[in-house]
Design an enzyme around this catalytic site. Sequence first.
Site, PDB file in Angstrom:
ATOM      1  N   GLU A  47       1.147 -60.380 -92.941  1.00  0.00           N
ATOM      2  CA  GLU A  47       0.667 -59.071 -92.449  1.00  0.00           C
ATOM      3  C   GLU A  47       0.337 -59.168 -90.951  1.00  0.00           C
ATOM      4  OE1 GLU A  47      -3.170 -56.787 -93.338  1.00  0.00           O
ATOM      5  OE2 GLU A  47      -1.859 -56.006 -94.890  1.00  0.00           O
ATOM      6  N   GLU A  59     -11.804 -56.445 -86.921  1.00  0.00           N
ATOM      7  CA  GLU A  59     -10.483 -56.877 -87.410  1.00  0.00           C
ATOM      8  C   GLU A  59      -9.407 -56.857 -86.340  1.00  0.00           C
ATOM      9  OE1 GLU A  59     -12.494 -54.760 -88.939  1.00  0.00           O
ATOM     10  OE2 GLU A  59     -13.006 -55.765 -90.824  1.00  0.00           O
ATOM     11  N   ARG A  65     -17.161 -51.636 -91.403  1.00  0.00           N
ATOM     12  CA  ARG A  65     -18.349 -51.956 -90.612  1.00  0.00           C
ATOM     13  C   ARG A  65     -18.577 -50.949 -89.483  1.00  0.00           C
ATOM     14  NH1 ARG A  65     -20.695 -57.492 -90.690  1.00  0.00           N
ATOM     15  NH2 ARG A  65     -19.645 -58.559 -92.388  1.00  0.00           N
TER      16      ARG A  65
HETATM   17  C1  UD1 Z   1     -14.813 -57.980 -95.171  1.00  0.00           C
HETATM   18  C2  UD1 Z   1     -13.887 -58.092 -93.956  1.00  0.00           C
HETATM   19  C3  UD1 Z   1     -13.110 -56.808 -93.759  1.00  0.00           C
HETATM   20  C4  UD1 Z   1     -12.414 -56.391 -95.034  1.00  0.00           C
HETATM   21  C5  UD1 Z   1     -13.404 -56.337 -96.180  1.00  0.00           C
HETATM   22  C6  UD1 Z   1     -12.690 -56.052 -97.459  1.00  0.00           C
HETATM   23  C7  UD1 Z   1     -14.605 -59.447 -92.043  1.00  0.00           C
HETATM   24  C8  UD1 Z   1     -15.384 -59.497 -90.797  1.00  0.00           C
HETATM   25  N1  UD1 Z   1     -14.683 -58.317 -92.749  1.00  0.00           N
HETATM   26  O1  UD1 Z   1     -15.787 -57.004 -94.863  1.00  0.00           O
HETATM   27  O2  UD1 Z   1     -12.142 -57.004 -92.752  1.00  0.00           O
HETATM   28  O3  UD1 Z   1     -11.850 -55.111 -94.839  1.00  0.00           O
HETATM   29  O4  UD1 Z   1     -14.058 -57.607 -96.303  1.00  0.00           O
HETATM   30  O5  UD1 Z   1     -13.527 -55.631 -98.468  1.00  0.00           O
HETATM   31  O6  UD1 Z   1     -13.959 -60.406 -92.394  1.00  0.00           O
HETATM   32  N2  UD1 Z   1     -20.809 -58.721-100.870  1.00  0.00           N
HETATM   33  C9  UD1 Z   1     -21.188 -59.094-102.136  1.00  0.00           C
HETATM   34  N3  UD1 Z   1     -20.227 -59.514-103.014  1.00  0.00           N
HETATM   35  C10 UD1 Z   1     -18.917 -59.558-102.704  1.00  0.00           C
HETATM   36  C11 UD1 Z   1     -18.536 -59.148-101.421  1.00  0.00           C
HETATM   37  C12 UD1 Z   1     -19.479 -58.745-100.508  1.00  0.00           C
HETATM   38  O7  UD1 Z   1     -22.360 -59.064-102.463  1.00  0.00           O
HETATM   39  O8  UD1 Z   1     -18.107 -59.934-103.547  1.00  0.00           O
HETATM   40  C13 UD1 Z   1     -21.834 -58.291 -99.885  1.00  0.00           C
HETATM   41  C14 UD1 Z   1     -22.679 -59.461 -99.356  1.00  0.00           C
HETATM   42  O9  UD1 Z   1     -23.980 -59.014 -99.148  1.00  0.00           O
HETATM   43  C15 UD1 Z   1     -22.003 -59.761 -98.030  1.00  0.00           C
HETATM   44  C16 UD1 Z   1     -21.621 -58.357 -97.576  1.00  0.00           C
HETATM   45  O10 UD1 Z   1     -21.200 -57.695 -98.766  1.00  0.00           O
HETATM   46  O11 UD1 Z   1     -22.866 -60.397 -97.103  1.00  0.00           O
HETATM   47  C17 UD1 Z   1     -20.563 -58.286 -96.515  1.00  0.00           C
HETATM   48  O12 UD1 Z   1     -19.415 -59.065 -96.830  1.00  0.00           O
HETATM   49  P1  UD1 Z   1     -18.414 -59.498 -95.631  1.00  0.00           P
HETATM   50  O13 UD1 Z   1     -17.263 -60.219 -96.216  1.00  0.00           O
HETATM   51  O14 UD1 Z   1     -19.168 -60.169 -94.548  1.00  0.00           O
HETATM   52  O15 UD1 Z   1     -17.961 -58.140 -95.016  1.00  0.00           O
HETATM   53  P2  UD1 Z   1     -17.176 -56.931 -95.624  1.00  0.00           P
HETATM   54  O16 UD1 Z   1     -17.852 -55.719 -95.095  1.00  0.00           O
HETATM   55  O17 UD1 Z   1     -16.986 -57.095 -97.083  1.00  0.00           O
END
Ligand code: UD1
Length: 373
Positions: free
Chosen positions: A121, A135, A218
């Site tokens: 991708e 991103e 975000r």
């Molecule tokens: C991330 C990616 C984003 C993607 C998205 C897909 C980055 C910076 N961001 O964003 O590009 O579009 O994933 O969904 O890489 N959490 C849980 N359980 C989970 C997943 C997330 O509890 O299975 C909560 C946690 O509190 C975690 C927060 O979500 O700290 C944020 O997760 P993070 O992966 O940092 O960012 P996303 O907003 O999910």
Amino acid sequence: MTVLRKVLSIFGTRPEAIKMFPLCHALAADARFDARICVSGQHRGMLDQVLEIAELRPDHDLDLMKPNQSLDALTSGLLTGIGSVLDAEKPDIVVVQGDTATAMCGALAAYYRKIPVAHVEAGLRSGNIHHPWPEEVNRKIVGSFARWHFAPTETAAAALRRENVEPGAIHVTGNTVIDALHWISSRIADQPSLAAGLAPVEQRFEGRRIIGVTSHRRENFGEGMASIAAAIRDIAQLEDVAIIFPLHLNPNVRKIMDSELGGLDNVALMEPLDYLHFARLLDISTLMLTDSGGVQEEAPALGKPVLVMRETTERPEGVEAGTARLVGTDRHRIVAETRRLLEDRHAYAAMARAHNPFGDGKAVPRIVDVLAR
Ligand code: UD1
Ligand code: UDP
């Protein structure tokens, strides 16, 4: 004599897992490769849902997710954690997908060890480093040194050429999400009971037009998400309409959506759906409202109009094909565009054409073919 290539696939979030599992299956089944998987655990529950359905067993799981993790803590954990795995595995090729923190750090850790990187991708660009954030910069970093750029479309390939990527390193393959969607759709076709978990909510909303919603970006946290929530609340008042909204586990999403939409009659806020059930949601929805990247690719493939709640998109192909429309995060615009599709038969029909600008479901064999050469 064929040389066995050790390929380490690195991913950590739900969308990466969905877009990587068909490739992991293919590499594992191909005698030319020694296929290994490292998951960062950037996501936990949402990643595990995909691993289970796709029956993937990672060789390494860094289990890095922390509640409400900051980008800098995540980045540093990823870089050192993935670095240690690379030192132990010494792969010939590292594969990363898309634009997450895991993809960026996986690629960077490989680069630090002079291991060639394959980017699945590749070439998506919005042209705005703040949308999507972070991103746009993550994927530009990977694109600046990847050895193989697997661009889903000709548009993405052109963006890479504009950045002076060596043309011979760019391969237009289609997006592996279409391979994944075909795989999941055929599993549901073989065994419909696999996606029967939505039955209670389908019964609850019988006779109403379903609008599927997802939101997690975000850059929309705060004002943007408040505005999206207000728009959903307005749409839920419309006649014969119901909303099914599987909530992302990010607490910044859940907090506002729970408080603004919890308890409304025509809104079902749900836990994240596994991919089988999300495919079912796409199937029963009249239209999708989303700020997700992957959903912008899946909905056009299924002929579902998609209103994209973002200011810009790095996936202009759906908009150009007429199946997606950028509506931003303004409450009134989201409501007006939704009403237009619900009330104007011609406007709806013009968007609801199955069109697949993102590939033919054969991206994976093309990628494997290049990696084997
Ligand atoms: C991330 C990616 C984003 C993607 C998205 C897909 C980055 C910076 N961001 O964003 O590009 O579009 O994933 O969904 O890489 N959490 C849980 N359980 C989970 C997943 C997330 O509890 O299975 C909560 C946690 O509190 C975690 C927060 O979500 O700290 C944020 O997760 P993070 O992966 O940092 O960012 P996303 O907003 O999910
Ligand atoms: N998805 C899912 N369950 C859900 C919501 C989405 O399986 O409850 C799938 C969806 O089909 C798509 C992917 O997750 O393939 C998109 O992930 P997400 O929106 O989290 O990330 P993005 O694509 O925006 O990076």
